[in-house]
Design a protein around this motif. Structure first.
Motif, short mmCIF file in Angstrom:
data_model
loop_
_atom_site.label_atom_id
_atom_site.label_comp_id
_atom_site.label_asym_id
_atom_site.label_seq_id
_atom_site.Cartn_x
_atom_site.Cartn_y
_atom_site.Cartn_z
N ASP A 33 0.83 -1.21 0.00
CA ASP A 33 0.00 0.00 0.00
C ASP A 33 0.86 1.26 0.00
N ASP A 60 2.44 1.62 -3.45
CA ASP A 60 1.43 2.09 -4.40
C ASP A 60 1.13 3.58 -4.20
N ALA A 61 1.04 4.00 -2.94
CA ALA A 61 0.76 5.41 -2.65
C ALA A 61 1.91 6.30 -3.11
N GLU A 64 4.05 5.63 -5.59
CA GLU A 64 4.00 5.66 -7.06
C GLU A 64 2.88 6.57 -7.55
N ARG A 65 1.73 6.53 -6.89
CA ARG A 65 0.61 7.40 -7.26
C ARG A 65 0.97 8.87 -7.07
N ALA A 66 1.66 9.19 -5.99
CA ALA A 66 2.08 10.57 -5.73
C ALA A 66 3.09 11.03 -6.79
N GLN A 109 3.29 9.88 -9.87
CA GLN A 109 2.53 10.02 -11.11
C GLN A 109 1.76 11.33 -11.12
N GLN A 110 1.15 11.68 -9.99
CA GLN A 110 0.41 12.94 -9.89
C GLN A 110 1.33 14.14 -10.06
N GLU A 133 2.11 14.47 -13.75
CA GLU A 133 0.93 15.01 -14.45
C GLU A 133 0.79 16.52 -14.21
#
Length: 124
Positions: free
Chosen positions: A85, A88-89, A91-93, A95-96, A99
């Motif tokens: 978790d 994943d968090a 990697e999401r940060a 990616q954001q 972007e």
């Protein structure tokens, strides 16, 4: 200055803060990062290397990260210290953030936006 000296100067001054210098010449080109472009606009903006694969650097340890569950600060001393978790968090940060930088880069142009899909080759 020869190329080797210029490269050395760039390496030595890499972490130094610099003020953005505006030229009175309308034909001047500014080469800056998306980080520095926030809040600025130009008649034309060129975004290079857009289709290039991004390789993020390996995380340095110890790594301080916030838990996605409760916001608690966690110190990871090695890769194994991060749960799925948490990975994943993170990697999401990342990616954001990428972007957000893409948004900044592509919204700075008043008139013309040029997207260069690959390194230096506009027509392939």
């Amino acid at each position: 200055m020869i190329l080797a000296g210029f490269a050395e100067q760039l390496r030595n001054d890499f972490a130094s803060s610099r003020a953005v210098r505006f030229s009175a010449d309308d034909n001047a080109i500014q080469l800056i990062t998306s980080h520095k472009a926030k809040g600025s606009e130009w008649q034309a903006v060129i975004v290079p290397f857009l289709a290039r694969e991004l390789r993020l650097p390996s995380p340095r340890y110890p790594d301080f990260v916030k838990s996605p569950a409760d916001g608690e600060l966690i110190i990871a001393f090695a890769k194994q210290d991060k749960s799925k978790d948490l990975k994943d968090a993170t990697e999401r940060a990342q990616q954001q953030e990428l972007e957000r930088l893409l948004y900044v880069a592509t919204t700075r142009a008043r008139h013309t936006l040029v997207i260069v899909p690959r390194s230096g080759n506009l027509f392939q």
